[in-house]
Design a protein around this motif. Structure first.
Motif, PDB file in Angstrom:
ATOM      1  N   GLY A   2      -0.895  -7.545 -15.890  1.00  0.00           N
ATOM      2  CA  GLY A   2      -1.969  -8.338 -15.613  1.00  0.00           C
ATOM      3  C   GLY A   2      -1.618  -7.930 -13.958  1.00  0.00           C
ATOM      4  O   GLY A   2      -2.338  -8.167 -12.873  1.00  0.00           O
ATOM      5  N   TYR A   3      -0.754  -6.614 -14.124  1.00  0.00           N
ATOM      6  CA  TYR A   3      -1.245  -6.107 -12.440  1.00  0.00           C
ATOM      7  C   TYR A   3      -1.339  -4.622 -12.577  1.00  0.00           C
ATOM      8  O   TYR A   3      -1.603  -4.337 -13.240  1.00  0.00           O
ATOM      9  N   ARG A   4      -2.004  -4.397 -11.519  1.00  0.00           N
ATOM     10  CA  ARG A   4      -3.110  -3.537 -10.837  1.00  0.00           C
ATOM     11  C   ARG A   4      -2.303  -2.591 -10.215  1.00  0.00           C
ATOM     12  O   ARG A   4      -2.183  -2.937  -9.494  1.00  0.00           O
ATOM     13  N   VAL A   5      -2.398  -1.563 -10.519  1.00  0.00           N
ATOM     14  CA  VAL A   5      -1.713  -0.769  -9.667  1.00  0.00           C
ATOM     15  C   VAL A   5      -3.084   0.654  -9.393  1.00  0.00           C
ATOM     16  O   VAL A   5      -3.789   1.136 -10.336  1.00  0.00           O
ATOM     17  N   LEU A   6      -2.825   1.259  -8.215  1.00  0.00           N
ATOM     18  CA  LEU A   6      -3.764   1.504  -8.435  1.00  0.00           C
ATOM     19  C   LEU A   6      -3.338   3.546  -7.615  1.00  0.00           C
ATOM     20  O   LEU A   6      -2.357   3.563  -6.503  1.00  0.00           O
ATOM     21  N   LEU A  50     -12.988   2.265  -2.631  1.00  0.00           N
ATOM     22  CA  LEU A  50     -11.688   1.818  -3.013  1.00  0.00           C
ATOM     23  C   LEU A  50     -11.138   0.757  -2.230  1.00  0.00           C
ATOM     24  O   LEU A  50     -10.539   0.418  -2.435  1.00  0.00           O
ATOM     25  N   ILE A  51     -11.507   1.157  -0.816  1.00  0.00           N
ATOM     26  CA  ILE A  51     -11.324  -0.199  -0.174  1.00  0.00           C
ATOM     27  C   ILE A  51     -11.472  -2.043  -1.364  1.00  0.00           C
ATOM     28  O   ILE A  51     -11.340  -2.620  -0.685  1.00  0.00           O
ATOM     29  N   ASP A  52     -12.743  -1.669  -2.203  1.00  0.00           N
ATOM     30  CA  ASP A  52     -12.888  -2.742  -2.737  1.00  0.00           C
ATOM     31  C   ASP A  52     -11.952  -2.767  -3.707  1.00  0.00           C
ATOM     32  O   ASP A  52     -11.567  -4.355  -4.286  1.00  0.00           O
ATOM     33  N   LEU A  53     -11.939  -1.489  -4.737  1.00  0.00           N
ATOM     34  CA  LEU A  53     -10.899  -2.382  -5.253  1.00  0.00           C
ATOM     35  C   LEU A  53      -9.538  -2.077  -4.603  1.00  0.00           C
ATOM     36  O   LEU A  53      -8.590  -3.360  -5.721  1.00  0.00           O
ATOM     37  N   VAL A  54      -8.528  -2.160  -3.697  1.00  0.00           N
ATOM     38  CA  VAL A  54      -7.905  -2.409  -2.831  1.00  0.00           C
ATOM     39  C   VAL A  54      -7.449  -4.560  -2.629  1.00  0.00           C
ATOM     40  O   VAL A  54      -6.319  -4.924  -2.737  1.00  0.00           O
TER      41      VAL A  54
END
Length: 397
Positions: A6-10, A83-87
């Motif tokens: 459930g956690y998203r890591v970039l 990248l900003i959208d994913l952040v």
């Protein structure tokens, strides 16, 4: 479902420390998106030990399992926009750019935390984010040399010997992994993200908690012996010794007991708390000569029967076949779509209800770019336009 499901890591890191930390998060179930250049991350093009692989070299393969690859050009407006959208919906952002690079790219903590205040931002550097060494490259062996640890082992007057693994990178990776977990726990309690900073110099220094305290608090000088004693702050005998057919380890036994086992009469009257320090070279040399007379297996049986701490000196071939390693399931095996059957070190932490698994092997460059962007709400037309402009890469390069 891993414990971090459930956690998203970039993961915007390269080389070893950052990717290794992110892989640990992926092993615990986090959705780790490896954000890499359209030509692929640096480690894809550097094969440690010459192990190139078929389409993915072993260096990259070993540090990037349980990740998806998003290939974008952060220097392009379109790539940065992606990248900003994913952040906006990410939980952890991890990078190990040289200090100042993140700000130039517009992905520094201040910028990204303004977009997502709940973001845990992990920044890894060689020496710190500022200071006199800020512009120096952080490299494992260079940091080993600076750490002081190399002069805690070996012979006086001889060149120091480096660790047999990428020690500083590994320790730094675990510091970053630990920092990310702690910051996520803080966020669960308070709702706020934060900046987590880890540097290689501090990592390798603070792991020497006991040794450096002996020096700074106890005032004991760091003096190497004439013999290859394994640690300046541990009494003799302590090190690797040749037998008639190999090497074994012996760790600070009681001298009287050791003397009885190996047949060294001078040890029988020595005082452990005095002579093991003042006569360190003599004790080491006498032990070395006695151990040459039998095989490793014979000595280990005799030493263990006398309750002396000892063990074999393994090569990797021995380690992989060790019965305890097999019992523990230390290595994992899985099928990779391009590399075939893969066997690598597995998971050091075991959870009874949320065990770690290999869901996917290391990805090809941009293998998941389309998938990740579709999840972020990008339609097919926009994805194709970004690919055509060079802002992203679709599939393997």
């Amino acid at each position: 479902m891993g414990i971090l499901s459930g956690y998203r890591v970039l993961d915007c890191s390269i080389a070893m420390a950052g990717p290794f930390a992110a892989q640990r998060l992926g092993d615990l179930g986090a959705d780790v998106v490896k954000v890499e250049p359209v030509t692929g991350e640096w480690q894809r093009h550097v094969a440690a030990g010459g192990a190139e692989g078929k389409k993915i070299n072993v260096s990259f393969l070993s540090l990037n399992r349980n990740k998806r690859s998003l290939a974008i050009d952060l220097k392009s407006p379109g790539g940065r926009e992606v990248l900003i959208d994913l952040v906006k919906n990410a939980d952890v952002f991890l990078q190990n750019y040289r200090p100042g690079v993140a700000k130039r790219l517009g992905v520094d903590y201040e910028t990204l935390s303004a977009i997502n205040p709940r973001l845990v931002y992990v920044s890894i550097s060689g020496y710190g984010e500022d200071g006199p060494y800020v512009d120096r490259p952080g490299q494992d062996l260079v940091l080993q040399g600076m750490s002081g640890a190399m002069l805690s082992a070996g012979r006086e007057g001889e060149p120091p010997t480096a660790a047999g693994q990428y020690l500083v990178d590994a320790v730094t990776a675990y510091n970053a992994f630990e920092g990310a977990l702690a910051a996520l726990l803080h966020r669960e309690r308070t709702g706020e993200g934060q900046l987590v900073q880890v540097n290689m110099l501090d990592a390798i220094t603070t792991i020497q908690m006991q040794e450096l305290s002996v020096f700074t608090v106890g005032g004991k000088p760091q003096i190497r012996s004439g013999e290859p004693h394994a640690h300046v702050y541990i009494r003799a005998p302590y090190g690797a010794f040749a037998t008639s057919d190999g090497f074994i380890i012996i760790a600070f036994p009681k001298l009287k007991t050791l003397g009885e086992v190996i047949g060294e009469e001078s040890f029988l009257t020595m005082v452990d708390d005095v002579d093991t320090w003042t006569r360190r070279d003599e004790i080491f040399a006498k032990t070395r000569e006695k151990l040459k007379t039998r095989t490793s297996e014979e000595w280990l049986a005799l030493l263990r029967a006398a309750d002396i701490w000892c063990g074999p000196v393994y090569g990797y071939a021995d380690l992989v076949e060790d019965e305890q390693i097999k019992h523990n399931g230390t290595f994992v095996e899985y099928d990779h779509p391009t590399e075939g059957r893969v066997k690598t070190p597995g998971f050091p932490i075991k959870f009874s209800k949320t065990p770690s698994v290999v869901d996917r092997g290391a990805p090809l460059t941009g293998e998941h770019t389309r998938e990740v962007l579709e999840e972020a709400g990008y339609d097919a037309g926009k994805i194709e336009a970004l690919a055509k402009s060079g802002a992203i890469a679709l599939g393997a390069s």
